[in-house]
Design a protein around this motif. Structure first.
Motif, PDB file in Angstrom:
ATOM      1  N   ARG A  25       0.885  -1.071  -0.014  1.00 54.96           N
ATOM      2  CA  ARG A  25      -0.030   0.057   0.034  1.00 54.96           C
ATOM      3  C   ARG A  25       0.907   1.287   0.041  1.00 54.96           C
ATOM      4  NH1 ARG A  25      -4.469  -0.492   4.587  1.00 54.96           N
ATOM      5  NH2 ARG A  25      -5.268   1.603   3.376  1.00 54.96           N
ATOM      6  N   GLN A  26       2.210   1.031  -0.105  1.00 51.67           N
ATOM      7  CA  GLN A  26       2.828   2.274   0.192  1.00 51.67           C
ATOM      8  C   GLN A  26       3.314   2.819  -1.395  1.00 51.67           C
ATOM      9  OE1 GLN A  26       3.384   3.532   3.004  1.00 51.67           O
ATOM     10  NE2 GLN A  26       2.405   1.873   4.253  1.00 51.67           N
ATOM     11  N   ARG A  27       3.557   4.057  -1.419  1.00 52.98           N
ATOM     12  CA  ARG A  27       4.072   4.648  -2.666  1.00 52.98           C
ATOM     13  C   ARG A  27       5.468   5.521  -2.372  1.00 52.98           C
ATOM     14  NH1 ARG A  27      -0.584   6.533  -1.881  1.00 52.98           N
ATOM     15  NH2 ARG A  27       0.050   8.573  -1.793  1.00 52.98           N
ATOM     16  N   LEU A  28       6.582   4.952  -3.293  1.00 55.82           N
ATOM     17  CA  LEU A  28       7.943   5.262  -3.459  1.00 55.82           C
ATOM     18  C   LEU A  28       8.384   6.147  -4.306  1.00 55.82           C
ATOM     19  CD1 LEU A  28      10.966   4.720  -2.031  1.00 55.82           C
ATOM     20  CD2 LEU A  28      10.919   2.807  -3.511  1.00 55.82           C
ATOM     21  N   VAL A  29       8.876   7.270  -3.619  1.00 57.01           N
ATOM     22  CA  VAL A  29       9.684   8.391  -4.667  1.00 57.01           C
ATOM     23  C   VAL A  29      11.174   8.050  -4.288  1.00 57.01           C
ATOM     24  CG1 VAL A  29       8.954  10.152  -3.171  1.00 57.01           C
ATOM     25  CG2 VAL A  29       9.610  10.723  -5.556  1.00 57.01           C
ATOM     26  N   VAL A  30      12.021   8.491  -5.295  1.00 59.76           N
ATOM     27  CA  VAL A  30      13.469   8.207  -4.975  1.00 59.76           C
ATOM     28  C   VAL A  30      14.115   9.714  -5.594  1.00 59.76           C
ATOM     29  CG1 VAL A  30      13.575   6.014  -5.209  1.00 59.76           C
ATOM     30  CG2 VAL A  30      14.264   7.249  -7.351  1.00 59.76           C
ATOM     31  N   SER A  31      15.103  10.265  -5.018  1.00 65.83           N
ATOM     32  CA  SER A  31      15.675  11.233  -5.214  1.00 65.83           C
ATOM     33  C   SER A  31      16.463  10.742  -6.597  1.00 65.83           C
ATOM     34  CB  SER A  31      16.729  11.803  -4.363  1.00 65.83           C
ATOM     35  OG  SER A  31      15.818  12.718  -3.483  1.00 65.83           O
ATOM     36  N   ASP A  32      16.945  12.045  -7.429  1.00 63.64           N
ATOM     37  CA  ASP A  32      17.708  11.977  -8.882  1.00 63.64           C
ATOM     38  C   ASP A  32      18.823  10.990  -8.457  1.00 63.64           C
ATOM     39  OD1 ASP A  32      18.313  11.782 -11.372  1.00 63.64           O
ATOM     40  OD2 ASP A  32      18.926  14.006 -11.120  1.00 63.64           O
ATOM     41  N   VAL A 116       6.387  13.562  -0.764  1.00 64.68           N
ATOM     42  CA  VAL A 116       5.771  12.814   0.572  1.00 64.68           C
ATOM     43  C   VAL A 116       4.889  13.843   1.515  1.00 64.68           C
ATOM     44  CG1 VAL A 116       6.415  11.894   2.629  1.00 64.68           C
ATOM     45  CG2 VAL A 116       7.849  11.456   0.873  1.00 64.68           C
ATOM     46  N   ALA A 117       5.262  15.157   1.445  1.00 68.39           N
ATOM     47  CA  ALA A 117       4.495  15.957   2.050  1.00 68.39           C
ATOM     48  C   ALA A 117       3.145  16.212   1.475  1.00 68.39           C
ATOM     49  CB  ALA A 117       5.207  17.515   2.156  1.00 68.39           C
ATOM     50  N   LYS A 118       2.968  16.171   0.040  1.00 69.94           N
ATOM     51  CA  LYS A 118       2.007  16.207  -0.693  1.00 69.94           C
ATOM     52  C   LYS A 118       0.999  15.147  -0.570  1.00 69.94           C
ATOM     53  CE  LYS A 118       2.540  20.161  -3.634  1.00 69.94           C
ATOM     54  NZ  LYS A 118       2.395  20.770  -5.174  1.00 69.94           N
ATOM     55  N   GLY A 119       1.533  14.040  -0.174  1.00 68.17           N
ATOM     56  CA  GLY A 119       0.813  12.769  -0.207  1.00 68.17           C
ATOM     57  C   GLY A 119       0.956  12.060  -1.416  1.00 68.17           C
ATOM     58  N   ILE A 135      17.229  17.436   6.573  1.00 72.31           N
ATOM     59  CA  ILE A 135      17.071  18.887   6.503  1.00 72.31           C
ATOM     60  C   ILE A 135      15.552  19.184   5.854  1.00 72.31           C
ATOM     61  CG2 ILE A 135      17.544  21.194   5.567  1.00 72.31           C
ATOM     62  CD1 ILE A 135      20.504  20.333   6.032  1.00 72.31           C
ATOM     63  N   PRO A 136      15.371  18.636   4.419  1.00 70.56           N
ATOM     64  CA  PRO A 136      14.016  18.844   3.834  1.00 70.56           C
ATOM     65  C   PRO A 136      12.870  18.206   4.685  1.00 70.56           C
ATOM     66  CG  PRO A 136      15.209  17.352   2.563  1.00 70.56           C
ATOM     67  CD  PRO A 136      16.260  17.741   3.474  1.00 70.56           C
ATOM     68  N   ALA A 137      13.147  17.180   5.389  1.00 73.26           N
ATOM     69  CA  ALA A 137      12.152  16.518   6.023  1.00 73.26           C
ATOM     70  C   ALA A 137      11.820  17.522   7.259  1.00 73.26           C
ATOM     71  CB  ALA A 137      12.689  15.131   6.691  1.00 73.26           C
ATOM     72  N   SER A 138      12.979  17.968   7.809  1.00 73.42           N
ATOM     73  CA  SER A 138      12.786  19.122   8.820  1.00 73.42           C
ATOM     74  C   SER A 138      11.729  20.102   8.425  1.00 73.42           C
ATOM     75  CB  SER A 138      14.095  19.412   9.455  1.00 73.42           C
ATOM     76  OG  SER A 138      13.654  20.581  10.537  1.00 73.42           O
ATOM     77  N   TYR A 139      12.075  20.848   7.251  1.00 71.23           N
ATOM     78  CA  TYR A 139      11.703  22.039   6.920  1.00 71.23           C
ATOM     79  C   TYR A 139      10.194  21.789   6.334  1.00 71.23           C
ATOM     80  CZ  TYR A 139      15.974  24.464   6.731  1.00 71.23           C
ATOM     81  OH  TYR A 139      17.307  24.937   7.167  1.00 71.23           O
ATOM     82  N   CYS A 140       9.895  20.469   6.066  1.00 71.45           N
ATOM     83  CA  CYS A 140       8.536  20.129   5.401  1.00 71.45           C
ATOM     84  C   CYS A 140       7.651  19.585   6.347  1.00 71.45           C
ATOM     85  CB  CYS A 140       8.542  19.468   4.385  1.00 71.45           C
ATOM     86  SG  CYS A 140       9.424  20.345   2.759  1.00 71.45           S
ATOM     87  N   GLY A 141       8.086  19.368   7.807  1.00 76.07           N
ATOM     88  CA  GLY A 141       7.260  18.729   8.709  1.00 76.07           C
ATOM     89  C   GLY A 141       7.098  17.037   8.503  1.00 76.07           C
ATOM     90  N   LEU A 142       8.083  16.537   8.177  1.00 75.10           N
ATOM     91  CA  LEU A 142       8.337  15.303   7.725  1.00 75.10           C
ATOM     92  C   LEU A 142       9.102  14.346   8.905  1.00 75.10           C
ATOM     93  CD1 LEU A 142       8.663  15.031   4.062  1.00 75.10           C
ATOM     94  CD2 LEU A 142       6.472  15.026   5.390  1.00 75.10           C
ATOM     95  N   TYR A 143       8.861  13.223   9.187  1.00 80.85           N
ATOM     96  CA  TYR A 143       9.823  12.406   9.716  1.00 80.85           C
ATOM     97  C   TYR A 143      10.897  11.937   8.913  1.00 80.85           C
ATOM     98  CZ  TYR A 143       6.126  11.607  13.372  1.00 80.85           C
ATOM     99  OH  TYR A 143       5.489  11.756  14.341  1.00 80.85           O
ATOM    100  N   GLY A 144      12.310  12.132   9.469  1.00 78.35           N
ATOM    101  CA  GLY A 144      13.509  11.687   8.562  1.00 78.35           C
ATOM    102  C   GLY A 144      14.303  10.772   9.102  1.00 78.35           C
ATOM    103  N   TYR A 145      14.976   9.787   8.483  1.00 77.48           N
ATOM    104  CA  TYR A 145      15.862   8.910   9.341  1.00 77.48           C
ATOM    105  C   TYR A 145      17.235   8.691   8.420  1.00 77.48           C
ATOM    106  CZ  TYR A 145      17.720   4.089  10.517  1.00 77.48           C
ATOM    107  OH  TYR A 145      18.378   3.259  11.023  1.00 77.48           O
TER     108      TYR A 145
END
Length: 384
Positions: A25-32, A116-119, A135-145
């Motif tokens: 049920r999870q949708r994955l996006v990866v960075s370039d 991720v922030a937009k769903g 950093i983008p996780a922090s700035y966009c209100g996400l959990y980051g690991y």
């Protein structure tokens, strides 16, 4: 597709290699900078991508998630050269923070953070070198690991600095992030119970604005977590970590990309250009001596918090700033903060705990190498 301009390659329909699995049920996006079969693995610079062949295989971490049923939506934009922390890329689309449009987006995995922030996606991954995911996780209100060194396989991830490269993960929900981490660990975390949460109170007081500090103190006062304050971890420690990080990063970038950069001379953003100017050109002697300093620094951190303990620090020196009010002090403090975990090889988990004037700010939990499970155990206590 302007509304999805954060994506540079899109699967239509979404790619799903295995129709069943725990992550179906999870949708994955990866960075370039994450390898996907038949797509060029880029670094945010079109000229680089033009000179390289498509990847023959998915990155190991992508393959792992896809075998668990994940659906891949595509690849997302990164900052120019992937070591910036701005969220800007002069070669590609001008992206906006989806939570607070006037605030910085953060980078390098800016596009994945938007997805991720937009769903649009539930899981984002990228290279966390230079805080690229946290950093983008922090700035966009996400959990980051960010896993501790050696916990997640790096095959198929574009290297920027082998000493600091790490697969970073971001999600909107903590249970999802922990489930993904457990799937991707290539060795079991060290066994042991959480003994203590140590609050680096001096860093919060030295780095945060009055508004952010008040929000943080109110959050702490309402929380039920038991913690010990540690007032003696100062900006001096951060400066030591940053100096070590800069020398090693600069030397390894020169070895990997120096000749290409000098020949092609891409027109970077001003911030990226200035950062590369500051860190490049270090001698081999500097590199060797700094490697020794890194070992000493990592050992000395055990004097601040021990095995079985989790250290709590700000992910960023305040809420995500606006470009208009961005200053050099904030920028250098942001680089100092991400250097701690990267230099010492620690696990780091950023939590979306604060909103300051409508803008997100993350707080991080750090654990010793191999004790990654502890940051999730400590994080769960915030939400009991």
């Amino acid at each position: 597709m302007a509304e999805d301009n954060f994506l540079i390659n899109v699967y239509k329909p979404e790619r799903q290699d295995f129709p069943s699995g725990v992550l179906a049920r999870q949708r994955l996006v990866v960075s370039d900078n994450v390898g996907i079969q038949d797509m060029v693995t880029g670094i945010g610079i079109p000229a680089w991508a033009d000179g390289h062949e498509p990847a023959k295989n998915d990155a190991h971490v992508v393959s792992t998630l896809m075998h668990s049923g994940c659906r891949l939506i595509g690849k997302a934009q990164v900052d120019d050269f992937g070591t910036s922390i701005s969220g800007l890329n002069p070669f590609l689309a001008n992206l906006k923070n989806p939570v607070s449009p006037e605030a910085r987006l953060g980078g390098s995995s800016s596009g994945a953070a938007i997805a991720v922030a937009k769903g649009k996606a539930t899981i984002g991954i990228g290279n966390d070198c230079c805080g690229g995911v946290l950093i983008p996780a922090s700035y966009c209100g996400l959990y980051g690991y960010r896993p501790s060194q050696g916990m997640v396989d790096l095959r198929g991830i574009t290297p920027f600095s082998p000493s600091f490269d790490a697969v970073g993960f971001m999600t909107r929900h903590l249970p999802t992030l922990e489930q993904v981490a457990e799937k991707c660990w290539t060795k079991p975390p060290r066994a042991g119970r959480l003994k203590n949460i140590v609050n680096a109170s001096s860093l919060f007081h030295e780095l945060l604005s009055i508004e952010a500090l008040l929000e943080w103190e109110e959050k702490l006062s309402k929380s039920k977590i038991f913690r010990n304050d540690m007032p003696n971890l100062s900006k001096l420690t951060l400066t030591q970590a940053h100096n070590i990080h800069s020398v090693i990063l600069g030397r390894e970038i020169d070895l990997q990309y120096g000749q290409w950069l000098d020949v092609h001379k891409p027109k970077f953003s001003e911030e990226t250009e200035e950062h590369l100017k500051q860190i490049r050109g270090k001698s081999f002697k500097d590199f060797v001596e700094t490697k020794k300093k890194r070992e000493f620094f990592s050992d000395s951190l055990q004097g601040f918090f021990g095995s079985g303990e989790v250290l709590m620090i700000p992910t960023s020196p305040g809420q995500a700033p606006t470009e208009m009010f961005m200053d050099e002090t904030f920028l250098i403090n942001q680089r100092r903060l991400y250097a701690i975990a990267e230099v010492a090889g620690l696990a780091q988990l950023t939590l979306p705990l604060l909103m300051v004037d409508g803008t997100p700010m993350g707080v991080s939990l750090l654990a010793h190498p191999g004790e990654d499970r502890l940051v999730f155990e400590a994080a769960a206590r915030w939400y009991q």
